[in-house]
Design an enzyme around this catalytic site. Structure first.
Site, PDB file in Angstrom:
ATOM      1  N   TRP A  93       0.817  -1.216   0.000  1.00 50.07           N
ATOM      2  CA  TRP A  93       0.000   0.000   0.000  1.00 50.07           C
ATOM      3  C   TRP A  93       0.843   1.255   0.000  1.00 50.07           C
ATOM      4  O   TRP A  93       0.547   2.216  -0.724  1.00 50.07           O
ATOM      5  CB  TRP A  93      -1.023  -0.018   1.133  1.00 50.07           C
ATOM      6  CG  TRP A  93      -1.991  -1.113   0.885  1.00 50.07           C
ATOM      7  CD1 TRP A  93      -2.103  -2.289   1.576  1.00 50.07           C
ATOM      8  CD2 TRP A  93      -2.930  -1.214  -0.199  1.00 50.07           C
ATOM      9  NE1 TRP A  93      -3.048  -3.088   0.997  1.00 50.07           N
ATOM     10  CE2 TRP A  93      -3.574  -2.461  -0.083  1.00 50.07           C
ATOM     11  CE3 TRP A  93      -3.283  -0.379  -1.252  1.00 50.07           C
ATOM     12  CZ2 TRP A  93      -4.558  -2.889  -0.985  1.00 50.07           C
ATOM     13  CZ3 TRP A  93      -4.261  -0.799  -2.147  1.00 50.07           C
ATOM     14  CH2 TRP A  93      -4.883  -2.036  -2.001  1.00 50.07           C
ATOM     15  N   ASP A 163      -1.352   6.599   6.562  1.00 52.53           N
ATOM     16  CA  ASP A 163      -2.493   5.842   6.043  1.00 52.53           C
ATOM     17  C   ASP A 163      -2.903   4.865   7.145  1.00 52.53           C
ATOM     18  O   ASP A 163      -2.162   3.932   7.460  1.00 52.53           O
ATOM     19  CB  ASP A 163      -2.069   5.098   4.776  1.00 52.53           C
ATOM     20  CG  ASP A 163      -3.153   4.149   4.252  1.00 52.53           C
ATOM     21  OD1 ASP A 163      -4.211   4.012   4.892  1.00 52.53           O
ATOM     22  OD2 ASP A 163      -2.923   3.532   3.188  1.00 52.53           O
ATOM     23  N   LYS A 187     -12.733  -1.384   6.677  1.00 51.28           N
ATOM     24  CA  LYS A 187     -12.123  -2.431   7.504  1.00 51.28           C
ATOM     25  C   LYS A 187     -12.577  -2.323   8.958  1.00 51.28           C
ATOM     26  O   LYS A 187     -13.190  -3.232   9.484  1.00 51.28           O
ATOM     27  CB  LYS A 187     -10.611  -2.375   7.394  1.00 51.28           C
ATOM     28  CG  LYS A 187     -10.149  -2.611   5.948  1.00 51.28           C
ATOM     29  CD  LYS A 187      -8.740  -2.167   5.717  1.00 51.28           C
ATOM     30  CE  LYS A 187      -8.455  -1.991   4.255  1.00 51.28           C
ATOM     31  NZ  LYS A 187      -8.636  -3.200   3.460  1.00 51.28           N
TER      32      LYS A 187
END
Ligand code: PMP
Length: 357
Positions: A93, A163, A187
């Site tokens: 990511w 993030d 999530k």
């Protein structure tokens, strides 16, 4: 059909009570006479939901007053502030964010790429640019299972951009040295489709002139997150999830529970004589996404397939590792209970016993 135990990495399990509440008011929200899905995003009723959701986030994450909470679209990768930035690439990511940033600015890696990545190199091996607009890191690499439990060290005047897509409210978060903290909600905070950006006020309004309006912090802020139509239903679901988190006792309590959950699985891995193998440096082992191989450090794909089949037969899904790393990955987000984790632990113990008779 009963509900399965969903260890998927996202979209992921949502607490049952949240879905029951959402289902009960799906057709008729409060005394509005319509569904949330049918309501204007600028109506007083929906504005109240936005305001309450922001206030809950502020309270539960203890967001300092000099930050704004923005509800946006499309992730943070299009939102850049200046001409040069540093990236701590610790997995897929942060790598994607780095590559996306290169399209717009002089993005630099703080340390060279290593494969496979299993830890964060020590800070004395980092090359940071004192003129960087920010230092970017991914608090938890959802695929690789590498988590930063303390924010990385940054140079004076270089704010951190974090993030936190896969760690939102899984533990307390310290905003010190941060400029932007962002993530998707699919999530730990509910449904897909909503991006939360928590931005230090003095950084708002410094974006590149080419920044699209929907990605502009300033435009989002000036329009109270409704410059264009936001993901109304996702905001509502996040509102319910935040209330659920509050009821559970907040981030500190969830941290305690999440640590217990992850320890249950890591203990089995560590006591398995390498039948189960997790390559990640212990001080960076993720509490949320636990990747491991079965049958030794390189994994035995046939054995892993059998394990996944047994998991499915026992009502557990979402355990297949990401295709880029293979193996197994158990995602233990906030909604996964200690009891559900124990089911996985039991399966792991029994599977090893049966295969090593
Ligand atoms: N960052 C992290 C840590 C992620 O896990 C993900 C998605 N799994 C993303 C970013 C990308 O999120 P989205 O698909 O919402 O753009």
């Amino acid at each position: 059909m009963t509900r399965k135990i969903n260890f998927g990495a996202g979209p992921a399990k949502i607490p049952e009570s949240v879905m029951e509440k959402a289902a009960s008011e799906f057709m008729l929200f409060g005394n509005t006479g319509v569904s949330i899905l049918e309501m204007s995003h600028r109506s007083a009723d929906f504005t109240a939901i936005i305001e309450e959701t922001k206030a809950l986030l502020r309270e539960l994450m203890q967001i300092p007053d000099n930050f704004e909470v923005l509800f946006m679209h499309g992730g943070g990768t299009g939102q850049f502030a200046a001409s040069s930035a540093d990236y701590l690439v610790t997995g897929s990511w942060s790598d994607k964010a780095f590559k996306e940033a290169q399209k717009y600015l002089d993005a630099r890696r703080v340390f060279p790429q290593v494969k496979p990545i299993t830890t964060v190199p020590p800070v004395d091996k980092w090359e940071r640019n004192p003129d960087a607009a920010y230092l970017y890191y991914c608090a938890n690499e959802t695929i690789h299972g590498i988590e930063f439990f303390d924010a990385p060290e940054t140079l004076p005047g270089v704010p951190l951009v974090a993030d936190i897509s896969s760690t939102f409210l899984s533990r307390p978060f310290d905003f010190t040295n941060h400029g932007v903290v962002l993530g998707g909600t699919q999530k730990n905070l509910g449904a897909a489709g909503l991006t939360v950006a928590i931005v230090r006020k003095d950084l708002i309004g410094h974006e590149m002139t080419i920044t699209p309006s929907v990605l502009s912090y300033k435009i989002s802020h000036d329009n109270n997150s409704v410059y264009n139509t936001p993901s109304v239903y996702s905001i509502y679901i996040t509102n319910l999830v935040l209330k659920w988190i509050k009821e559970k006792g907040g981030a500190a309590k969830l941290w305690e529970i999440n640590t217990q959950k992850a320890n249950q699985i890591y203990e089995i891995i560590d006591g398995s004589n390498d039948f189960y193998h997790c390559p990640i440096d212990k001080k960076h082992r993720s509490l949320m996404n636990l990747p491991f191989r079965i049958g030794g450090p390189n994994g035995d794909e046939a054995l892993e397939k059998e394990f996944l089949a047994e998991a499915t037969a026992n009502g557990m899904i979402g355990l297949k590792g990401h295709r880029s790393v293979g193996g197994i990955r158990a995602s233990l987000y906030n909604a996964i209970t200690i009891e559900e984790t124990a089911e996985l632990a039991k399966l792991m113990t029994e599977f090893q016993q049966a295969r090593q008779k």
